[in-house]
Design a protein around this motif. Structure first.
Motif, mmCIF file in Angstrom:
data_model
loop_
_atom_site.group_PDB
_atom_site.id
_atom_site.type_symbol
_atom_site.label_atom_id
_atom_site.label_comp_id
_atom_site.label_asym_id
_atom_site.label_seq_id
_atom_site.Cartn_x
_atom_site.Cartn_y
_atom_site.Cartn_z
ATOM 1 N N GLU A 27 0.827 -1.202 0.000
ATOM 2 C CA GLU A 27 0.000 0.000 0.000
ATOM 3 C C GLU A 27 0.866 1.258 0.000
ATOM 4 O OE1 GLU A 27 -3.405 2.314 -0.156
ATOM 5 O OE2 GLU A 27 -3.090 0.167 -0.547
ATOM 6 N N LYS A 31 0.878 4.222 -2.856
ATOM 7 C CA LYS A 31 0.632 5.606 -2.479
ATOM 8 C C LYS A 31 1.803 6.493 -2.872
ATOM 9 C CE LYS A 31 -2.644 5.089 1.351
ATOM 10 N NZ LYS A 31 -2.865 5.308 2.800
ATOM 11 N N ALA A 34 1.582 7.444 -6.288
ATOM 12 C CA ALA A 34 0.385 8.239 -6.599
ATOM 13 C C ALA A 34 -0.395 7.611 -7.748
ATOM 14 C CB ALA A 34 0.757 9.683 -6.921
ATOM 15 N N THR A 36 -3.268 6.167 -10.070
ATOM 16 C CA THR A 36 -4.649 6.528 -10.345
ATOM 17 C C THR A 36 -5.223 5.530 -11.344
ATOM 18 O OG1 THR A 36 -4.320 7.937 -12.294
ATOM 19 C CG2 THR A 36 -3.977 8.946 -10.125
ATOM 20 N N TYR A 59 -7.097 1.200 -6.665
ATOM 21 C CA TYR A 59 -6.922 2.417 -7.454
ATOM 22 C C TYR A 59 -7.544 2.316 -8.848
ATOM 23 C CZ TYR A 59 -3.592 3.308 -3.740
ATOM 24 O OH TYR A 59 -3.012 3.486 -2.506
#
Length: 253
Positions: A27, A31, A34, A36, A59
């Motif tokens: 995780e 993160k 970043a 998406t 995500y």
């Protein structure tokens, strides 16, 4: 040749023995990248597929896992089916040193330093500038990370693939001044010289992150002007708000 319990001939032929990443580390890596829903995440040495599956689940990214071990590929596909993300992930049994991963926008690694270094040239030449690289525990040798985060007793590392911009560039400002910089580049580190209307100037700061370039240039003891550009198709295009009004073009010395 005999093998200890739990260690097979397949293991002996692999460059890296499978050590699963903790779910909290997975995780944290996603993160840090970043991630998406627009991303294509490649996990090189994917093991049981937990990073690609987490990218798809958490995500909504598309993800691809590469591993040489057929047992890990089987486990990864089973995991994807179990959590119903098989439409967003794909697992390929292949050599991560030769497989095509050029479409990636994010690459995750949990490999030995020697493999990271072997992959470095391909990462720098085959991936688009700005692609994010996240490595668990091991770095890239002389290529210093753009960011580093302590996680327990290990580090997570982040790089942006830098555009290749070494050379001499010229552009105009709204006042009609001609700016020129001569840049030397080592990975994402820049230095060099500058001129304004053919007169020597001071290159106060030169830095880049992926395809984005920041240059601060000053003359005659004045406060430097900041120029922000984005590398695209062989040009440095002015970013919004930059005093640069024309694309910077590379010129021959």
């Amino acid at each position: 040749m005999s093998f200890e319990e739990g260690f097979s001939k397949v293991d002996a032929e692999l460059d890296v023995i499978f050590v699963p990443s903790d779910e909290l580390v997975v995780e944290a890596m996603l993160k840090m990248a970043a991630v998406t829903e627009k991303d294509i995440v490649y996990d090189l040495g994917c093991g049981d597929g937990r990073i690609p599956v987490a990218a798809a689940m958490g995500y909504s990214a598309h993800a691809v896992g590469i591993d040489m071990d057929p047992r890990r590929i089987t486990e990864a596909n089973e995991l994807a089916r179990t959590v119903s993300v098989e439409h967003r992930v794909k697992f390929i049994q292949d050599d991560l040193l030769s497989v095509d991963f050029s479409e990636a926008t994010v690459v995750t690694l949990y490999l030995l330093p020697s493999l990271n270094v072997k992959l470095k040239k391909r990462i720098l030449t085959e991936l688009e500038p700005g692609t994010r690289i996240i490595a668990h525990a091991f770095n890239m040798g002389q290529w210093q990370p753009d960011a580093k985060r302590a996680f327990g007793d290990v580090y997570l590392y982040k790089w942006y693939v830098p555009a290749q911009i070494q050379g001499t560039w010229e552009w105009l400002t709204a006042q009609g001044q001609l700016y020129r910089v001569e840049l030397q580049q080592e990975f994402q580190m820049l230095n060099g010289r500058a001129w304004i209307d053919e007169q020597p100037a001071q290159l106060v700061e030169a830095k880049m992150q992926g395809a984005r370039v920041h240059l601060t240039i000053a003359s005659d003891g004045k406060e430097g002007d900041l120029f922000v550009s984005v590398y695209q198709e062989g040009k440095l295009l002015p970013a919004v708000g930059s005093k640069q009004i024309s694309p910077a073009v590379q010129v021959m010395d």
